[in-house]
Design a protein around this motif. Structure first.
Motif, PDB file in Angstrom:
ATOM      1  N   SER A 113       7.609   6.215  -6.169  1.00  0.00           N
ATOM      2  CA  SER A 113       8.589   6.351  -5.093  1.00  0.00           C
ATOM      3  C   SER A 113       7.854   6.729  -3.807  1.00  0.00           C
ATOM      4  O   SER A 113       6.692   7.156  -3.839  1.00  0.00           O
ATOM      5  CB  SER A 113       9.606   7.439  -5.439  1.00  0.00           C
ATOM      6  OG  SER A 113       8.967   8.711  -5.428  1.00  0.00           O
ATOM      7  N   ILE A 114       8.541   6.589  -2.706  1.00  0.00           N
ATOM      8  CA  ILE A 114       7.942   6.985  -1.432  1.00  0.00           C
ATOM      9  C   ILE A 114       7.638   8.483  -1.440  1.00  0.00           C
ATOM     10  O   ILE A 114       6.577   8.914  -0.983  1.00  0.00           O
ATOM     11  CB  ILE A 114       8.846   6.590  -0.241  1.00  0.00           C
ATOM     12  CG1 ILE A 114       8.810   5.067  -0.054  1.00  0.00           C
ATOM     13  CG2 ILE A 114       8.416   7.292   1.037  1.00  0.00           C
ATOM     14  CD1 ILE A 114       9.683   4.536   1.054  1.00  0.00           C
ATOM     15  N   SER A 115       8.531   9.291  -2.002  1.00  0.00           N
ATOM     16  CA  SER A 115       8.295  10.742  -2.060  1.00  0.00           C
ATOM     17  C   SER A 115       7.044  11.070  -2.868  1.00  0.00           C
ATOM     18  O   SER A 115       6.212  11.880  -2.448  1.00  0.00           O
ATOM     19  CB  SER A 115       9.494  11.466  -2.675  1.00  0.00           C
ATOM     20  OG  SER A 115      10.585  11.419  -1.805  1.00  0.00           O
ATOM     21  N   LYS A 116       6.893  10.453  -4.035  1.00  0.00           N
ATOM     22  CA  LYS A 116       5.711  10.706  -4.870  1.00  0.00           C
ATOM     23  C   LYS A 116       4.442  10.191  -4.176  1.00  0.00           C
ATOM     24  O   LYS A 116       3.375  10.795  -4.281  1.00  0.00           O
ATOM     25  CB  LYS A 116       5.851  10.062  -6.254  1.00  0.00           C
ATOM     26  CG  LYS A 116       6.897  10.722  -7.114  1.00  0.00           C
ATOM     27  CD  LYS A 116       6.466  12.136  -7.466  1.00  0.00           C
ATOM     28  CE  LYS A 116       7.490  12.797  -8.355  1.00  0.00           C
ATOM     29  NZ  LYS A 116       7.253  14.212  -8.539  1.00  0.00           N
ATOM     30  N   THR A 117       4.553   9.093  -3.471  1.00  0.00           N
ATOM     31  CA  THR A 117       3.400   8.563  -2.735  1.00  0.00           C
ATOM     32  C   THR A 117       3.011   9.518  -1.617  1.00  0.00           C
ATOM     33  O   THR A 117       1.814   9.784  -1.422  1.00  0.00           O
ATOM     34  CB  THR A 117       3.724   7.161  -2.166  1.00  0.00           C
ATOM     35  OG1 THR A 117       4.061   6.304  -3.262  1.00  0.00           O
ATOM     36  CG2 THR A 117       2.559   6.581  -1.403  1.00  0.00           C
ATOM     37  N   LEU A 118       3.993  10.053  -0.911  1.00  0.00           N
ATOM     38  CA  LEU A 118       3.689  11.038   0.129  1.00  0.00           C
ATOM     39  C   LEU A 118       3.012  12.269  -0.478  1.00  0.00           C
ATOM     40  O   LEU A 118       2.052  12.795   0.084  1.00  0.00           O
ATOM     41  CB  LEU A 118       4.953  11.440   0.883  1.00  0.00           C
ATOM     42  CG  LEU A 118       5.468  10.427   1.897  1.00  0.00           C
ATOM     43  CD1 LEU A 118       6.848  10.842   2.403  1.00  0.00           C
ATOM     44  CD2 LEU A 118       4.499  10.269   3.047  1.00  0.00           C
ATOM     45  N   ASP A 119       3.493  12.727  -1.642  1.00  0.00           N
ATOM     46  CA  ASP A 119       2.847  13.855  -2.323  1.00  0.00           C
ATOM     47  C   ASP A 119       1.377  13.540  -2.603  1.00  0.00           C
ATOM     48  O   ASP A 119       0.493  14.370  -2.362  1.00  0.00           O
ATOM     49  CB  ASP A 119       3.554  14.173  -3.646  1.00  0.00           C
ATOM     50  CG  ASP A 119       4.842  14.953  -3.469  1.00  0.00           C
ATOM     51  OD1 ASP A 119       5.088  15.464  -2.354  1.00  0.00           O
ATOM     52  OD2 ASP A 119       5.594  15.059  -4.451  1.00  0.00           O
ATOM     53  N   THR A 120       1.121  12.349  -3.121  1.00  0.00           N
ATOM     54  CA  THR A 120      -0.257  11.945  -3.438  1.00  0.00           C
ATOM     55  C   THR A 120      -1.118  11.909  -2.189  1.00  0.00           C
ATOM     56  O   THR A 120      -2.246  12.430  -2.172  1.00  0.00           O
ATOM     57  CB  THR A 120      -0.264  10.562  -4.129  1.00  0.00           C
ATOM     58  OG1 THR A 120       0.503  10.644  -5.332  1.00  0.00           O
ATOM     59  CG2 THR A 120      -1.681  10.105  -4.443  1.00  0.00           C
ATOM     60  N   ILE A 122      -0.651  13.473   0.666  1.00  0.00           N
ATOM     61  CA  ILE A 122      -0.826  14.841   1.178  1.00  0.00           C
ATOM     62  C   ILE A 122      -1.829  15.597   0.317  1.00  0.00           C
ATOM     63  O   ILE A 122      -2.708  16.295   0.844  1.00  0.00           O
ATOM     64  CB  ILE A 122       0.533  15.569   1.255  1.00  0.00           C
ATOM     65  CG1 ILE A 122       1.371  14.956   2.385  1.00  0.00           C
ATOM     66  CG2 ILE A 122       0.337  17.069   1.477  1.00  0.00           C
ATOM     67  CD1 ILE A 122       2.823  15.378   2.393  1.00  0.00           C
ATOM     68  N   ASP A 123      -1.738  15.459  -1.013  1.00  0.00           N
ATOM     69  CA  ASP A 123      -2.702  16.122  -1.896  1.00  0.00           C
ATOM     70  C   ASP A 123      -4.131  15.687  -1.573  1.00  0.00           C
ATOM     71  O   ASP A 123      -5.044  16.521  -1.504  1.00  0.00           O
ATOM     72  CB  ASP A 123      -2.390  15.833  -3.364  1.00  0.00           C
ATOM     73  CG  ASP A 123      -1.147  16.553  -3.863  1.00  0.00           C
ATOM     74  OD1 ASP A 123      -0.693  17.503  -3.178  1.00  0.00           O
ATOM     75  OD2 ASP A 123      -0.639  16.160  -4.930  1.00  0.00           O
TER      76      ASP A 123
END
Length: 132
Positions: A113-120, A122-123
């Motif tokens: 998802s876009i949210s999980k991609t943003l998390d990745t 940012i990490d």
């Protein structure tokens, strides 16, 4: 150490010493001996090294107290640790359409998802910043 007066907001030395400071602890070998290098993440420049972790943690607490007194003497605000429980994981993020498109394409390629991609993303960025 001198007796620090309380600030306008009634924060004395005990208040600051009881905060949940975070530390970066590294080990290093010098002349065949192991040393612990301890830094206080919220107080730039406050670090120590010691042959044992207990010794180092005792030293760093004294340095925290000294740093707090210096901040107060200079009339500067003392940086405080960020309380983790204040954050619920909800961030409103605005960006331009071009970046949004690139993130969406990346998410699709990663099957996330876009949210999980943003998390990745940012990490990865945070890992990079910790390395420098």
């Amino acid at each position: 150490m001198s007796k620090m007066k309380k600030t306008k907001d009634n924060k004395g030395l005990d208040y600051y010493l009881n905060l949940s400071w975070t530390y970066t602890i590294e080990t290093e070998i010098h002349d065949g001996l192991n040393y612990y290098i301890i830094r206080v993440n919220e107080l730039p420049g406050i670090c120590t090294d010691a042959e044992s972790l207990d010794e180092g943690m005792n030293e760093i607490k004294g340095l925290i107290a000294c740093a707090i007194e210096i901040y107060h003497e200079k009339g500067e605000p003392v940086p405080e640790p960020v309380a983790r429980d204040r954050f619920k994981g909800k961030i409103l993020y605005r960006t331009d359409s071009g970046r949004h498109y690139l993130i969406a394409k990346t998410a699709q390629r990663m099957h996330k998802s876009i949210s999980k991609t943003l998390d990745t993303l940012i990490d990865k960025g945070l890992e990079y910043l910790r390395a420098i």
